[in-house]
Write a protein that holds these residues in place. Structure first.
Motif, PDB file in Angstrom:
ATOM      1  N   SER A  19      -3.904   2.330   5.066  1.00  0.00           N
ATOM      2  CA  SER A  19      -4.125   1.272   4.037  1.00  0.00           C
ATOM      3  C   SER A  19      -4.667  -0.139   4.568  1.00  0.00           C
ATOM      4  CB  SER A  19      -2.655   0.807   3.637  1.00  0.00           C
ATOM      5  OG  SER A  19      -3.017  -0.118   2.412  1.00  0.00           O
ATOM      6  N   GLY A  20      -5.861  -0.668   4.016  1.00  0.00           N
ATOM      7  CA  GLY A  20      -6.559  -1.769   4.335  1.00  0.00           C
ATOM      8  C   GLY A  20      -8.103  -1.580   4.116  1.00  0.00           C
ATOM      9  N   GLU A  21      -8.791  -2.575   4.133  1.00  0.00           N
ATOM     10  CA  GLU A  21     -10.203  -2.319   3.970  1.00  0.00           C
ATOM     11  C   GLU A  21     -10.940  -1.520   4.633  1.00  0.00           C
ATOM     12  OE1 GLU A  21     -11.758  -6.531   6.541  1.00  0.00           O
ATOM     13  OE2 GLU A  21     -11.169  -6.541   4.324  1.00  0.00           O
ATOM     14  N   ASP A  22     -10.669  -1.196   5.965  1.00  0.00           N
ATOM     15  CA  ASP A  22     -11.127  -0.138   6.666  1.00  0.00           C
ATOM     16  C   ASP A  22     -10.766   1.406   6.714  1.00  0.00           C
ATOM     17  OD1 ASP A  22     -13.028  -2.188   7.704  1.00  0.00           O
ATOM     18  OD2 ASP A  22     -11.792  -2.876   9.163  1.00  0.00           O
ATOM     19  N   PHE A  56      13.010  -1.780   5.399  1.00  0.00           N
ATOM     20  CA  PHE A  56      12.810  -0.581   4.981  1.00  0.00           C
ATOM     21  C   PHE A  56      12.266   0.261   6.156  1.00  0.00           C
ATOM     22  CE2 PHE A  56      11.056  -1.626   0.546  1.00  0.00           C
ATOM     23  CZ  PHE A  56      11.873  -2.560   0.375  1.00  0.00           C
ATOM     24  N   CYS A  57      12.076   1.750   5.852  1.00  0.00           N
ATOM     25  CA  CYS A  57      11.714   2.881   6.661  1.00  0.00           C
ATOM     26  C   CYS A  57      10.270   2.598   7.020  1.00  0.00           C
ATOM     27  CB  CYS A  57      12.547   4.149   6.239  1.00  0.00           C
ATOM     28  SG  CYS A  57      11.357   4.507   4.611  1.00  0.00           S
ATOM     29  N   LEU A  58      10.098   3.121   8.146  1.00  0.00           N
ATOM     30  CA  LEU A  58       8.634   3.280   8.647  1.00  0.00           C
ATOM     31  C   LEU A  58       7.884   4.185   7.790  1.00  0.00           C
ATOM     32  CD1 LEU A  58       6.889   2.141  11.103  1.00  0.00           C
ATOM     33  CD2 LEU A  58       7.559   4.070  12.357  1.00  0.00           C
ATOM     34  N   GLY A  59       6.655   3.655   7.539  1.00  0.00           N
ATOM     35  CA  GLY A  59       5.777   4.628   6.616  1.00  0.00           C
ATOM     36  C   GLY A  59       5.892   4.167   5.232  1.00  0.00           C
ATOM     37  N   LYS A  60       6.773   3.288   4.840  1.00  0.00           N
ATOM     38  CA  LYS A  60       6.925   3.101   3.416  1.00  0.00           C
ATOM     39  C   LYS A  60       6.453   1.640   3.031  1.00  0.00           C
ATOM     40  CE  LYS A  60       7.564   3.853  -0.809  1.00  0.00           C
ATOM     41  NZ  LYS A  60       6.826   4.893  -1.323  1.00  0.00           N
ATOM     42  N   THR A  64      -0.686  -0.020  -2.762  1.00  0.00           N
ATOM     43  CA  THR A  64      -0.986  -1.405  -1.859  1.00  0.00           C
ATOM     44  C   THR A  64      -2.120  -2.431  -2.515  1.00  0.00           C
ATOM     45  OG1 THR A  64      -2.370  -0.605  -0.546  1.00  0.00           O
ATOM     46  CG2 THR A  64      -0.078  -0.401   0.235  1.00  0.00           C
ATOM     47  N   ARG A  65      -2.931  -1.770  -3.438  1.00  0.00           N
ATOM     48  CA  ARG A  65      -3.808  -2.406  -4.203  1.00  0.00           C
ATOM     49  C   ARG A  65      -5.028  -2.713  -3.005  1.00  0.00           C
ATOM     50  NH1 ARG A  65      -2.330  -7.134  -8.656  1.00  0.00           N
ATOM     51  NH2 ARG A  65      -1.735  -5.655 -10.068  1.00  0.00           N
ATOM     52  N   GLU A  66      -5.025  -2.028  -1.985  1.00  0.00           N
ATOM     53  CA  GLU A  66      -6.041  -2.042  -0.910  1.00  0.00           C
ATOM     54  C   GLU A  66      -6.627  -0.263  -0.897  1.00  0.00           C
ATOM     55  OE1 GLU A  66      -3.739  -4.910   2.137  1.00  0.00           O
ATOM     56  OE2 GLU A  66      -3.588  -2.707   2.589  1.00  0.00           O
ATOM     57  N   ASP A  67      -7.445  -0.228  -0.251  1.00  0.00           N
ATOM     58  CA  ASP A  67      -8.056   1.260  -0.082  1.00  0.00           C
ATOM     59  C   ASP A  67      -6.717   2.012   0.705  1.00  0.00           C
ATOM     60  OD1 ASP A  67     -10.378   0.588  -1.065  1.00  0.00           O
ATOM     61  OD2 ASP A  67     -11.582   0.473   0.556  1.00  0.00           O
ATOM     62  N   VAL A  68      -6.788   3.044   0.240  1.00  0.00           N
ATOM     63  CA  VAL A  68      -5.669   3.825   0.979  1.00  0.00           C
ATOM     64  C   VAL A  68      -6.188   5.288   1.250  1.00  0.00           C
ATOM     65  CG1 VAL A  68      -3.338   5.134   0.462  1.00  0.00           C
ATOM     66  CG2 VAL A  68      -3.711   2.583  -0.250  1.00  0.00           C
ATOM     67  N   VAL A  69      -5.925   6.080   2.330  1.00  0.00           N
ATOM     68  CA  VAL A  69      -6.377   7.291   2.691  1.00  0.00           C
ATOM     69  C   VAL A  69      -4.957   7.979   3.287  1.00  0.00           C
ATOM     70  CG1 VAL A  69      -7.533   8.877   4.319  1.00  0.00           C
ATOM     71  CG2 VAL A  69      -8.735   6.696   3.384  1.00  0.00           C
ATOM     72  N   GLU A  88       5.877  -2.068   5.621  1.00  0.00           N
ATOM     73  CA  GLU A  88       4.641  -3.034   5.561  1.00  0.00           C
ATOM     74  C   GLU A  88       3.918  -2.475   4.338  1.00  0.00           C
ATOM     75  OE1 GLU A  88       1.087  -4.950   8.002  1.00  0.00           O
ATOM     76  OE2 GLU A  88       2.362  -3.569   9.279  1.00  0.00           O
ATOM     77  N   TYR A  89       3.808  -1.282   4.220  1.00  0.00           N
ATOM     78  CA  TYR A  89       3.023  -0.857   2.766  1.00  0.00           C
ATOM     79  C   TYR A  89       3.634  -1.323   1.724  1.00  0.00           C
ATOM     80  CZ  TYR A  89       0.982   2.826   5.641  1.00  0.00           C
ATOM     81  OH  TYR A  89       0.292   3.378   6.787  1.00  0.00           O
ATOM     82  N   THR A  90       4.937  -1.236   1.559  1.00  0.00           N
ATOM     83  CA  THR A  90       5.507  -1.855   0.429  1.00  0.00           C
ATOM     84  C   THR A  90       5.832  -3.655   0.188  1.00  0.00           C
ATOM     85  OG1 THR A  90       7.349  -0.322   0.486  1.00  0.00           O
ATOM     86  CG2 THR A  90       7.757  -1.955  -1.045  1.00  0.00           C
TER      87      THR A  90
END
Length: 461
Positions: free
Chosen positions: A29-32, A457-461, A83-88, A118-120
């Protein structure tokens, strides 16, 4: 809500449980995010594909050109993402080695390892959700019954958010009226504004009290009802645990003292999550190991929300039974007279002369009358909450504590008006209540608290 963030670096993490499985998902997740994923993907050019599409190809090491795995890659462009960001999301074969190797490739090509939650957190910071909805995400993940999942879904839809915002708006309208009174003192509207402040404070306080009434049920739905199964040795504690869990979790024999430590297991009874604790028999003993088990059993009783006290109904009430009745008298408890198939030396009437706690007569061996146990638990903790899954509910201590703090500030408003305090001083308490309610949704929450909350929170969420 917070402004959309545009300068966050791109994060990556494994979003599925670590271990063997059919599929694992590594999320960026993020602009790149798309650019980084494109570096390790051999297939379509991900920077040219349409948003919200999935593509077949292979994950490769860009330096060695080695094929790491076959994969399906989903591309989702902001702002229409979690996240309102680019997500892959890279869907690869489930396995610790291959999943970790893909993650390491992403980190080597420009991504940073995501922090827990961090995603949440980004979804919150970017205005996608508020704090109550963020907390409901973890409630959904941790849900132990259908009802607790439904309550969490109601929160995720913004049930509590809507109510808190309505309360804050009522307070804000009243504060605005007082500001007009301060700016135009020639109209001398103090009496009217003071009465309005008091009336609104009373109305909002009543609505807060209604929310607080749901806090106990919300806590139980979120964490489970800590339930200690206690009794002297060989009265059927482990048999009851095995019946409730529908599994042979505990060793059952006719030898007293088989259970020497506490055993824990989650079960659902009428959609009520119970964290069952099967304890060692509480009795006098010289055995050092048994003594440790007995002490742990006593600690489990002290920490429990509910005690299921088993007595052997086929034998006379012993001194140890009487001590247990006295030891648990200040706890919410249900007394179970077991072994009714062997005759009754202890009756319900005898016990109810000692206590008004509910009494159930049963034979756990023959599965007699055990349905009434669920009925008694429901009466004790969920009276009048038949449709609790559809109502707004306070689900954690953070929310409950802030509601109590806001209610106290509103009581200060009422006291201040009744004492004819200057309204600009009364308004300070009104604003305190408004700010405190904002902490529940995250609209006026310190950054340190937000960081602490999402770190759980758990990692990856």
């Amino acid at each position: 809500m917070a402004q959309v963030l545009t300068q966050f670096d791109t994060i990556a993490a494994i979003s599925t449980p670590i271990g063997e499985g059919g599929i694992s998902i590594v999320r960026l997740s993020g602009e790149d995010a798309i650019e980084i994923a494109n570096k390790v993907f051999k297939g379509k050019d991900l920077e040219q594909v349409a948003t919200h599409t999935i593509h077949y190809g292979h994950i490769i090491d860009p330096e060695t050109k080695k094929v790491v795995d076959e994969a399906m890659v989903s591309v989702m462009k902001g702002p229409k993402t979690f996240t309102r960001e680019d997500v892959v999301e890279i869907n690869c074969h489930g396995g610790m080695v291959v999943t970790n190797e893909i993650l390491q490739l992403l980190l080597a090509n420009g991504a940073r390892m995501a922090d827990p939650g961090e995603y949440t957190k980004r979804a919150f910071m970017n205005g996608r959700i508020d704090l109550t909805q963020a907390e409901s995400v973890m409630d959904i993940i941790r849900a132990k019954t259908d009802k607790s999942r439904e309550i969490a879904m109601n929160q995720l839809k913004g049930g509590l958010l809507g109510q808190i915002r309505e309360l804050r708006q009522n307070l804000l309208d009243t504060m605005a009226q007082e500001e007009v009174n301060i700016d135009y003192p020639e109209y001398d509207m103090d009496d009217m504004t003071g009465n309005q402040m008091k009336e609104v404070a009373q109305q909002v306080s009543k609505k807060i009290e209604k929310l607080l009434l749901t806090a106990q049920e919300g806590k139980i739905m979120r964490n489970g009802l800590a339930t200690a199964i206690v009794g002297r040795p060989n009265v059927g504690k482990s048999s009851l645990l095995n019946y409730l869990t529908q599994d042979e979790k505990a060793i059952v024999t006719d030898i007293a003292g088989t259970t020497r430590d506490t055993l824990e297991e989650y079960v659902s009874i009428k959609n009520i999550p119970l964290k069952l604790i099967d304890t060692a028999g509480i009795h006098e003993t010289e055995d050092k190991v048994e003594k440790i088990g007995v002490e742990r059993s006593k600690k489990a009783v002290q920490d429990a929300d509910l005690v299921l006290l088993l007595l052997d109904g086929s034998r006379e009430l012993s001194d140890e039974d009487k001590e247990l009745l006295d030891f648990t008298k200040f706890k919410k408890r249900i007394i179970i007279l077991n072994k009714s198939d062997l005759g009754s030396k202890i009756t319900r009437e005898m016990i109810q002369k000692i206590t008004d706690s509910p009494v159930i007569m049963t034979s756990i061996l023959e599965r007699n009358n055990l349905d009434s146990l669920a009925t008694e638990i429901e009466k004790m903790f969920f009276s009048g909450l038949e449709n609790s899954a559809n109502q707004v509910m306070v689900t954690n201590q953070r929310q409950a504590g802030l509601l109590q703090k806001a209610r106290q500030s509103l009581q200060e408003v009422i006291t201040g008006v009744d004492s004819s305090m200057p309204l600009d001083l009364v308004q300070i308490d009104l604003k305190d209540a408004w700010d405190t309610l904002g902490e529940i949704t995250g609209e006026s929450t310190p950054d340190e608290l937000i960081t602490e909350l999402f770190s759980q929170f758990c990692l990856g969420k």
